[in-house]
Every structure is written in structure tokens, then in C-alpha cells.
Enzyme design. Structure first.
Site, mmCIF file in Angstrom:
data_model
loop_
_atom_site.group_PDB
_atom_site.id
_atom_site.type_symbol
_atom_site.label_atom_id
_atom_site.label_comp_id
_atom_site.label_asym_id
_atom_site.label_seq_id
_atom_site.Cartn_x
_atom_site.Cartn_y
_atom_site.Cartn_z
ATOM 1 N N GLN A 81 -5.915 2.414 1.681
ATOM 2 C CA GLN A 81 -5.055 2.616 0.517
ATOM 3 C C GLN A 81 -5.491 1.765 -0.678
ATOM 4 O OE1 GLN A 81 -1.154 2.268 3.054
ATOM 5 N NE2 GLN A 81 -0.614 3.222 1.123
ATOM 6 N N HIS A 82 -4.950 2.131 -1.829
ATOM 7 C CA HIS A 82 -4.949 1.321 -3.054
ATOM 8 C C HIS A 82 -6.283 1.216 -3.798
ATOM 9 C CE1 HIS A 82 -0.965 -0.024 -1.977
ATOM 10 N NE2 HIS A 82 -1.377 -0.740 -0.944
ATOM 11 N N ASP A 239 -4.201 5.315 5.043
ATOM 12 C CA ASP A 239 -4.368 5.001 6.460
ATOM 13 C C ASP A 239 -3.051 4.754 7.181
ATOM 14 O OD1 ASP A 239 -3.977 2.604 5.087
ATOM 15 O OD2 ASP A 239 -5.798 1.648 5.816
#
Length: 481
Positions: A81-82, A239
Site C-alpha cells: 500500500q501507499h 496487500d
């Protein structure tokens, strides 16, 4: 290849360190083939990776799957992520991606929270109070420190978006991963144009948010992958949302994931909005919500302590009062982006094994502190914790979680839950089922249950006290000279 009972699907887990691909029988959940390839991450002040490495690793992992991948009818990508991926007009990376555990944007995070109304406003608006892990803060850091890279950027993607777009040729994302950016409004489930304008990001540079169950596209011809032309591509997701699908989570079941980062989360029917910022109010990948708390320092930090001590990671000994806060990369929960590791209570008779146990205790303390905030008020506090991730099979991790939580712990036998969740999402495209229901049909959460033991309140209180007393040290910005 062994005969399959149903169509084959591919689930991918593109994590911080490597990419894994599983070919799965959509009817039974049986793994037919698998592949894995590594990528690298920079060290030092930043954490960056070249997105092209992820694509090369995906190609290698799929080729390891052989003919089974060619027979697959659908594929889905789960990814870290991110991360901020910036692409030029040709779809090539402008610079390496800024990863989730790059905390250089801590000043920008603080400033953005203040400039747009404070933590409560952010929580109500986006579901989360953005910290330096969130993509919006990384874009703000890039604009401030590398304006030429911002000017060259013609598309902004998350890691899983980048790989999905390489497969289909279309810029798409999903609600689960979009909810971790800081520029997606959870109340309206759309991009927040005021936040985007504030950080100088044109909404036209962002991918389309594909709905749960919608086809994101089909595999195109423009690359050397073992897929058949026209293979369906699912929306994919981040994820943690993929792992939640992989477990077939029902609302209220708590999960503790032990990986490079540590996370606690549960599926909820209620939209989260925690103004303290401890709980991120993420969306899940199939219409509900995934309140989640994350620590930056988990298995990697504890393994580093073991290496410094010259010990096997399982060589723990009962502690006598030593406290070790393993904040080797700063920390997110608690919010201490500039922190470093801290050791307190060292004595002549302290052993290396006790120091190692203290590192486990420090890591698990951070996660359990957020667990009650993640769970809804009506959740069953006696239900087993589902323990997943790379550390879940380590005896020292299992026993530390049992002792500090006071709850039974269940360890699913399935190992690649992010990839399995992605595979369940791909299977749902073919069957029309909820992907979580697919995973439950596959019985992915099956595994032994370790009985509850008495909660070690003394250790929890000691660590909490040291953390409070050491606040001025942990909050101090480092001297970069």
C-alpha cells in the site's frame, strides 16, 4: 500439469521485498503452480524501489508457473500500500517509487493535517489522519523537494495500479488501495478535489476507481507474459485488503499480521473515523471497511536485534525487567516518525536472550495497544486472534502474542494469503461470488488454535511506562549533520 476441477486463476502478491504468483484452481483453492522473484529497496533516509523491478519480478514469477499461467482465465494483483509511483507521458517511472515505510514526509504530514482543519476533519473526510506513510504526504514531499519530478509526472499510481496498468494498458485502482492515499474521501467514495487542489495534484493524473466485482480490463498483447490474450484482470487491491479476502474474513474477526510491518485489522460494516490517527479507516475490497493499525517495525526489526546479538531469532529467554522499543525505522503506531530504538533496564545479569525477548515484547505491545480501537464495540473480545504473515509460524512470535494478548491464537495453514486473496478476487470475476465467500469455500483460515494464557499485565504496564517517560527522546528530530 495436474487436472484441475475448475478454471485456473492467478493471484499476485507484490510486496516490499519480492513478488509471488500463485496459480489456483478456482473450484477448490488448490495451488497448481507458484513462482517468486525478489526486488531491492534502498537503505538510508529514504525507502525507494524502481517500479520496473516489480514488473520484471512479476514476469519472472509467472514464467516459473509455466503452462499453468497460460491456462489461467483471470488474474488479480495485490500490492504493498501507499507507495507513490510517478509516470511520464510514455508510462515510464519519472523516479523510483517512494514506499510506505519512507518517513521523510513526516513534516509534510503534520503540515497537511493542520492546514486542512486538523485530525478530526481529516478522519471524517478520508477515514484516516494521514501520517508519513500515506501517499498524499509523499506527493507533498516530492513537490517540495523535487519539483522537476512533479512537472515531469503525467500519471500517479500506487504499486498495484502500476502492475495492473502494465497488464491491461488502462489506469485503474480499487477502493481498498485508494483509501490509503489520503486523497480519497471515504464518505463519498470519490477523489477529494479540495485535498488534491491543496497539494497541487491534477485529478486527471489519477487512475479510475474500479468497483468491486468489476473487470478492470484484459491482458493485452504488448508484452512477453505466459497469459493468453484476453485473460480477465480483476481490480486488484492493497496487500492488507487482499489478505482479508484471502482469509474470507467476516466482520469482527481480529487479524494480527507479522511482516516487515505489523498490522492489526478487522472487517467492519461501519465506516471508521478515528481522530487520534491510530486507526486508519481503510475501505476493504468488497464493499465493507477495514479499520487498521500499522507499525513500521515488526519482523525485520526483531531479526535485526537478533543479528546484532548473534542469536537465532527463536533464542529468547524470559525477561526480568528489561525494555526494548525496536523503533529502528521511526514508528507509525505510536506516531514517532523520528524515533530510534531504545533500551532501558539493562543490568549485569541481563542475558542476550532476554534482550531478544524484550524486542519481541516491544513490537507486539505496539500492535496490541491498537487492537481494541480496531474492533467494533460489539466484537467478541474472546475470539481467537488470526495470526498471519512471515512471523506467524515463529514460536517466539506466537508465544509473545499469546502472553501479551491473553487471547487464543489461530495460525492459518495457508501461507500466501495476499496472493490467495488476489486469486479469490480473480475467481469471483468468473463465478460472480463475493471473493471472501470464495476464500471461505477454499477453507483458507483453517489451522491450529493455541489456547489462551493469562495476560502478562506487568510487562504491558512496564513498556507503557517506559514509552511515556521516554517521549522527549523518541520525539526528538535527529541531527542530520
Amino acid at each position: 500439469m495436474s487436472a484441475a476441477e475448475g478454471p485456473l486463476v492467478v493471484g499476485v502478491d507484490s510486496s516490499t521485498q519480492s513478488t509471488k504468483a500463485l496459480v489456483v484452481d478456482a473450484s477448490t483453492g488448490r495451488m497448481v503452480a507458484s513462482g517468486q522473484a525478489p526486488h531491492t529497496v534502498t537503505s538510508g533516509a529514504g525507502r525507494e524501489s524502481d517500479p520496473r523491478q516489480w514488473w520484471e519480478a512479476l514476469c519472472e514469477a509467472l514464467h516459473q508457473c509455466g503452462e499453468a499461467a497460460h491456462e489461467a482465465a483471470a488474474v488479480s494483483i495485490g500490492g504493498q500500500q501507499h507507495g507513490l509511483v510517478t509516470l511520464d507521458g510514455r508510462g515510464e517511472p519519472v523516479r523510483p517509487a517512494l514506499l510506505w515505510n519512507d518517513v521523510r514526509s513526516a513534516p509534510q504530514a503534520r503540515r497537511l493535517v493542520e492546514e486542512l482543519g486538523g485530525p478530526k476533519v481529516w478522519a471524517e473526510r478520508t477515514g484516516s489522519v494521514p501520517g508519513p506513510s500515506f501517499t498524499v504526504t509523499k506527493w507533498a514531499w516530492l513537490a517540495e523537494n523535487e519539483p522537476e519530478a512533479v512537472r515531469a509526472t503525467k500519471a500517479v499510481r500506487l504499486p498495484h495500479d502500476y502492475l495492473t496498468e502494465r497488464l491491461t494498458g488502462q489506469g485503474t485502482t480499487d477502493r481498498g488501495d485508494a483509501s490509503g492515499t489520503g486523497w480519497w474521501a471515504s464518505a463519498t467514495e470519490s477523489y477529494d478535489e479540495e485535498i488534491l487542489a491543496h497539494v497541487g495534484l491534477d485529478p486527471a493524473l489519477l487512475p479510475r476507481v474500479v468497483r468491486p466485482g468489476e473487470v478492470a480490463g484484459t491482458v493485452r498483447d504488448a508484452h512477453d507474459l505466459p497469459f493468453s490474450k484476453g485473460t480477465l484482470v480483476a481490480p486488484g487491491t492493497g496487500d492488507n485488503a487482499a489478505a482479508a479476502l484471502g482469509l474470507g474474513l467476516r466482520p469482527g474477526t481480529p487479524v494480527l499480521s507479522l511482516g516487515t510491518s505489523g498490522t492489526v485489522y478487522a472487517v467492519s460494516r461501519r465506516r471508521p473515523a478515528d481522530p487520534t490517527g491510530t486507526v486508519a479507516g481503510f475501505a476493504d475490497a468488497h464493499g465493507d471497511w477495514l479499520p487498521l493499525a500499522c507499525t513500521l517495525n515488526c519482523t525485520l526489526a526483531v531479526d535485526r536485534i537478533a543479528a546484532l546479538l548473534g542469536l537465532d531469532r527463536e533464542a529468547v529467554e524470559p525477561g526480568t525487567g528489561v525494555t526494548l522499543l525496536p523503533y529502528l525505522d521511526g514508528e507509525r503506531t505510536p506516531a514517532l516518525p523520528h524515533a530510534s530504538g531504545l533500551l532501558h533496564g539493562l543490568r549485569h545479569d541481563t542475558t542476550a536472550g532476554q534482550l531478544l525477548q524484550a524486542a519481541y515484547d516491544g513490537a507486539v505491545h505496539s500492535l496490541l495497544g491498537a487492537l481494541d480501537l480496531v474492533l467494533d464495540a460489539d466484537a467478541d473480545r474472546t475470539a481467537p486472534l488470526l495470526l498471519i504473515g512471515g512471523g506467524a509460524r515463529g514460536r517466539a512470535w506466537q508465544e509473545t502474542v499469546r502472553r501479551l494478548s491473553g487471547r487464543p491464537v489461530q495460525v492459518p495453514e495457508a501461507r500466501e494469503l495476499v496472493a490467495l486473496g488476489a486469486a479469490a478476487q480473480a475467481a469471483g470475476l468468473l463465478t460472480g461470488e463475493d471473493p471472501a465467500a470464495v476464500a471461505r469455500r477454499w477453507d483458507t483460515a483453517r489451522g491450529p488454535v493455541l489456547e489462551a494464557v493469562e495476560r502478562d499485565e506487568a510487562t504491558l504496564a512496564r513498556i507503557t511506562g517506559v514509552l511515556s517517560d521516554a517521549a522527549p527522546l523518541l520525539e526528538r528530530e535527529p541531527d542530520r549533520r
